[in-house]
Scaffold this motif. Structure first.
Motif, PDB file in Angstrom:
ATOM      1  N   UNK A  53       0.747  -1.246   0.000  1.00  0.00           N
ATOM      2  CA  UNK A  53       0.000   0.000   0.000  1.00  0.00           C
ATOM      3  C   UNK A  53       0.777   1.295   0.000  1.00  0.00           C
ATOM      4  N   UNK A  54       2.050   1.283   0.379  1.00  0.00           N
ATOM      5  CA  UNK A  54       2.811   2.534   0.422  1.00  0.00           C
ATOM      6  C   UNK A  54       3.092   3.053  -0.987  1.00  0.00           C
ATOM      7  N   UNK A  55       3.343   4.349  -1.120  1.00  0.00           N
ATOM      8  CA  UNK A  55       3.637   4.903  -2.454  1.00  0.00           C
ATOM      9  C   UNK A  55       4.855   4.235  -3.088  1.00  0.00           C
ATOM     10  N   UNK A  56       4.859   4.243  -4.382  1.00  0.00           N
ATOM     11  CA  UNK A  56       5.963   3.647  -5.134  1.00  0.00           C
ATOM     12  C   UNK A  56       7.284   4.312  -4.746  1.00  0.00           C
ATOM     13  N   UNK A  57       8.327   3.523  -4.685  1.00  0.00           N
ATOM     14  CA  UNK A  57       9.647   4.034  -4.334  1.00  0.00           C
ATOM     15  C   UNK A  57      10.040   3.774  -2.898  1.00  0.00           C
ATOM     16  N   UNK A  58       9.075   3.513  -2.034  1.00  0.00           N
ATOM     17  CA  UNK A  58       9.405   3.200  -0.651  1.00  0.00           C
ATOM     18  C   UNK A  58       9.915   1.770  -0.540  1.00  0.00           C
ATOM     19  N   UNK A  59      10.906   1.580   0.313  1.00  0.00           N
ATOM     20  CA  UNK A  59      11.479   0.257   0.557  1.00  0.00           C
ATOM     21  C   UNK A  59      10.862  -0.298   1.832  1.00  0.00           C
TER      22      UNK A  59
END
Length: 484
Positions: A394-400
């Motif tokens: 669910x987190x925005x794209x680009x988060x690890x």
């Protein structure tokens, strides 16, 4: 054919619910499986991952994609259930009612919009009953090949499907007409086909210290009398609710009628239904004397029980009860759907499973993302596998997103790069014990607490810790992200 139109409308509604509701943590966890396909996993066999992989191939890595196969396969299984009823009890017109009674249960209604291992299990269990009914009706031994393939697929979905094989063996041994198949090659070829379908799970376990078999192998035993009575009460009471009260009564009486009819008339069709319900029910009751039986486990009883209720309860009183039973079940299911989507009742977490599993995720993920930016975190991590998977989905794209738990050593996912600092999200329900992550440093109260809530009602509270990746820490992996 009006019932098929009703089934189609119900399926469309279920697909809409699938698209609207956020994924529960367990569903997100099984989505991670679909991104790391293997012959088995610590918790279950791999069929749920294959279902999700197929659904996301069609509808993308969305909530609908993850759940797509559930409503579709339940619709197919409902048609197969109706056909099986007509094959076992021709001329009674009970097929549509069997499908309706099964779809009226909360187990089917909620299970259709939640992707778990029970989803493919029920689909292949119903399909196996259909193949057995075709075998019984036609006497064509080639149907054993279909029975073997479908039963193997059920076992590739969840280990509980072993009870399906046990029921088939009971039917073979007790029914004189069925026993003749013991001397035919088709039966044994079907059995070998079931073993071949299940073989990937055996091979995976052989290469992983039999971890999954060991985890699932010790779930029973005797408990003290008070606890056993409590577990038995929870099991029976839970089934009354999950099957819905009228359907539960009809199912129990229908199975009893099947056993009685076989005892009096030695009817192979009724023996098949009894063999697929009574032994598993007895095993669940025995399990409940030593440990809690999860409410979804007995879902496998209801396809055959629905056939028995529809085909054997033919007295006028029972016939008049069919429509109210279906109506009550569908109303109860609709109420659960409505609460999950719109939450018209301000219920606390302990009274509302939809809040605990589905409520407040969008706002919570936004808050986690903002806190990562504020703290300059290179990643976010979680020790609970479901929470970690939910963050990854669910987190925005680009988060690890990093997950830390011993179970992750059974995956072939990338390990974190050492020396990087991020945030650990930890539920307050885990208590005040130290985090699994070595050296975790709790953030101050004003910065380190997040609450997931729906309409102001708390679903869960979390604590944030600052953590750094390092060699030699407990098993941790970098989770996949949608579109990556």
């Amino acid at each position: 054919m009006g019932w098929l139109a009703a089934l189609a409308a119900l399926t469309v509604l279920r697909l809409a619910i699938c698209a609207i509701l956020p994924l529960a943590p367990d569903e997100a966890y099984y989505w991670v499986w679909s991104r790391d396909l293997q012959g088995g996993y610590l918790d279950h066999p791999p069929m749920v991952a294959l279902f999700i992989r197929a659904g996301t191939f069609i509808a993308g890595e969305t909530a609908l994609g993850v759940r797509l196969m559930g409503p579709v396969c339940l619709a197919i299984g409902s048609v197969q259930l109706a056909r099986a009823t007509e094959d076992l009890f021709p001329g009674r017109g009970a097929g549509p009612w069997a499908a309706a009674l099964f779809n009226a249960t909360l187990l089917a209604g909620v299970g259709a919009v939640a992707m778990t291992p029970d989803t493919p299990l029920i689909a292949f269990w119903a399909a196996t009953i259909w193949a057995l009914a075709r075998l019984h009706r036609t006497g064509d031994g080639r149907w054993w090949l279909a029975v073997g393939a479908l039963a193997g697929a059920a076992l590739l979905s969840k280990y509980t499907a072993a009870l399906l094989g046990f029921g088939i063996v009971v039917w073979l041994l007790l029914d004189p007409m069925a026993r003749r198949w013991l001397l035919r090659w088709q039966l044994w070829a079907g059995g070998l086909l079931a073993v071949a379908v299940f073989a990937p799970v055996v091979l995976w376990n052989a290469g992983h210290d039999w971890a999954s078999f060991a985890k699932q192998g010790g779930r029973a035993g005797a408990a003290e009398a008070g606890r056993a009575l409590r577990y038995l009460g929870e099991l029976i009471g839970g089934q009354v609710g999950l099957a819905t009260p009228l359907v539960f009564v009809m199912a129990v009486v229908g199975v009893a009628a099947a056993a009685h009819r076989w005892w009096r008339l030695r009817d192979g069709a009724t023996l098949l239904l009894a063999a697929l319900t009574i032994p598993p029910a007895a095993i669940f009751l025995w399990q409940a004397t030593g440990s809690r039986v999860q409410g979804n486990w007995p879902a496998i009883l209801y396809p055959a029980a629905a056939i028995a209720a529809a085909a054997l309860l033919t007295a006028p009183g029972w016939l008049r009860l069919r429509l109210p039973a279906v109506a009550v079940g569908l109303v109860m299911t609709g109420a659960v759907y409505l609460q999950a989507v719109a939450a018209p009742l301000p219920l606390p977490r302990r009274s509302d499973p939809t809040l605990a599993r589905l409520g407040g995720w969008e706002g919570f993920l936004t808050a986690v993302d903002a806190r990562m930016t504020q703290q300059g975190a290179a990643f976010v991590a979680a020790e609970e596998y479901g929470l970690a998977a939910k963050l990854a989905f669910g987190l925005p794209r680009g988060r690890v997103v990093i997950a830390m738990d011993p179970r992750w050593r059974y995956f072939s996912l990338a390990t974190p790069v050492p020396g990087v600092t991020g945030l650990l999200v930890r539920s307050e329900r885990r208590g005040e014990g130290p985090p699994l992550w070595p050296g975790a440093e709790a953030l101050p109260e004003d910065e380190g607490r997040l609450v997931r809530s729906r309409d102001g009602i708390e679903a869960e509270a979390y604590r944030l810790h600052r953590v750094t990746t390092a060699p030699g820490q407990p098993p941790a992996v970098v989770l996949p992200r949608p579109g990556s």
